[in-house]
Design an enzyme around this catalytic site. Structure first.
Site, short mmCIF file in Angstrom:
data_model
loop_
_atom_site.label_atom_id
_atom_site.label_comp_id
_atom_site.label_asym_id
_atom_site.label_seq_id
_atom_site.Cartn_x
_atom_site.Cartn_y
_atom_site.Cartn_z
N CYS A 114 0.80 -1.22 0.00
CA CYS A 114 0.00 0.00 0.00
C CYS A 114 0.84 1.27 0.00
O CYS A 114 0.36 2.32 -0.43
CB CYS A 114 -0.94 0.00 1.20
SG CYS A 114 -2.14 -1.34 1.18
N HIS A 120 -3.61 7.20 2.18
CA HIS A 120 -3.98 5.93 1.57
C HIS A 120 -5.43 5.61 1.94
O HIS A 120 -5.83 5.72 3.10
CB HIS A 120 -3.05 4.83 2.08
CG HIS A 120 -3.51 3.45 1.76
ND1 HIS A 120 -3.97 3.08 0.51
CD2 HIS A 120 -3.60 2.33 2.53
CE1 HIS A 120 -4.31 1.81 0.52
NE2 HIS A 120 -4.10 1.33 1.74
N ASN A 178 -10.36 0.26 -1.97
CA ASN A 178 -8.95 0.21 -1.60
C ASN A 178 -8.17 -0.56 -2.66
O ASN A 178 -8.25 -1.79 -2.74
CB ASN A 178 -8.81 -0.48 -0.23
CG ASN A 178 -7.37 -0.62 0.23
OD1 ASN A 178 -6.43 -0.35 -0.51
ND2 ASN A 178 -7.19 -1.06 1.46
#
Length: 329
Positions: free
Chosen positions: A116, A256, A286
């Protein structure tokens, strides 16, 4: 060759697959009550790849948009960095194919597997290259996570999505553009919190292996939440200090997009208002490394970045890897 004084973000792009998946489809499959996913994650829908979609194709769409937005001659791009956890193949890397698809004949190309936080690592490396070589770099973050979801595991199947985002970093003579403050961090004690058990050299394919061993699993969602909040908050404070800034200096906060509750908690700890927070998770879910790059591109479409703006980016993810960057425009 004269080294550049700084870099600047000169172009932005993003791309998602055509198929849009609403929460209801997943909630019905998992036996969840309507509204369960949005209440816990902030996600209403996400995009998933269809047959024929490829990671390199998705990345190329975002990269082409960023190159067009930057107005840069493709022959000038000296390096292509692709942040991804889902390359087209284990070998070869996908970045050379991406550069080829985009006609970047004079570009080196390499994949970066930073989960990520991969986009932040790629952006940091790109900034150093631009400063030392005074040549532009294309950074793309892209993932097709829908093909790594275990549909029977609620913790991951409700979150993950497919998307790509891209930026072009160009040389700048202005001292207050590009990366002003950087903090990259890791904590291998959380190595197995989010993982795909098999497929690497530690557990290569063998006859009789379960299909689930090759799919993503999240071992402890609560632990992921608390450690992500802690890592993103601490890393952001260090990046701000290195940029000689305080949170009121920040015009936009681009975290994020892991889960609304995570980045809301980070914003509260940093003292950054919701009004300054860029959120794309409701419509795009996501997509790991791609979320910040995609969010930057969408934010720029809605309101172009102005000269003098300072933007804070932060992420944490599998590994554990994390970091934060302060960008100047």
């Amino acid at each position: 060759m004269t080294a550049a004084r700084a870099s600047r973000l000169a172009g932005f792009g993003h791309s998602v697959p055509a198929r849009r998946v609403e929460n209801g489809e997943i909630e019905r499959a998992l036996g969840l009550e309507p509204g369960w996913i949005e209440r816990r994650t902030g996600i209403r829908a996400r995009h998933w790849a269809q047959e024929g979609d490829t990671l390199s194709g998705l990345a190329a769409s975002a990269g082409a948009m960023a190159l067009s937005d930057a107005g840069v001659d493709r022959a000038e791009i000296a390096l292509t960095l692709l942040a991804t956890s889902t390359p087209d193949h284990l070998l070869p890397p996908s970045a050379p194919l991406l550069a080829h698809r985009l006609g970047l004949a004079n570009s080196g190309a390499i994949d970066l597997a930073g989960a990520c936080s991969g986009f932040l690592y790629a952006l940091t490396l790109a900034d150093g290259f631009v400063r030392s070589q005074a040549r532009p770099v294309l950074v793309v973050a892209a993932n097709i996570l829908s093909r790594r979801i275990n549909p029977a595991e609620r913790a991951s199947s409700v979150l993950f999505a497919d998307a790509a985002g891209a930026v072009v970093l160009s040389p700048s003579v202005e001292p207050n553009t590009g990366l002003l403050g950087v903090d990259l961090t890791s904590d291998g004690s959380g190595y197995d919190l989010i993982s795909i058990a098999a497929g690497g050299s530690n557990r290569p394919f063998a006859p009789g292996m379960r299909a689930e061993d090759f799919l993503m699993t999240m071992r402890d969602g609560r632990e992921v939440f608390s450690r992500a909040v802690e890592m993103m908050t601490a890393s952001s404070l260090r990046a701000l200090e290195r940029a000689a800034m305080i949170t009121p200096n920040i015009s936009r906060f681009v975290p994020h997009q892991a889960n609304t509750r995570i980045f809301t908690a980070v914003g509260e700890k940093l003292g950054i208002s919701d009004a300054k927070t860029v959120s794309t998770i409701a419509d795009f879910g996501n997509s790991s490394a791609a979320t910040i790059a995609l969010s930057l591109s969408i934010a720029k479409e809605k309101r172009p970045f102005a000269s003098g703006e300072a933007v804070l980016l932060t992420a944490a993810g599998a590994g554990l890897t994390g970091g934060a960057l302060v960008l100047g425009f």
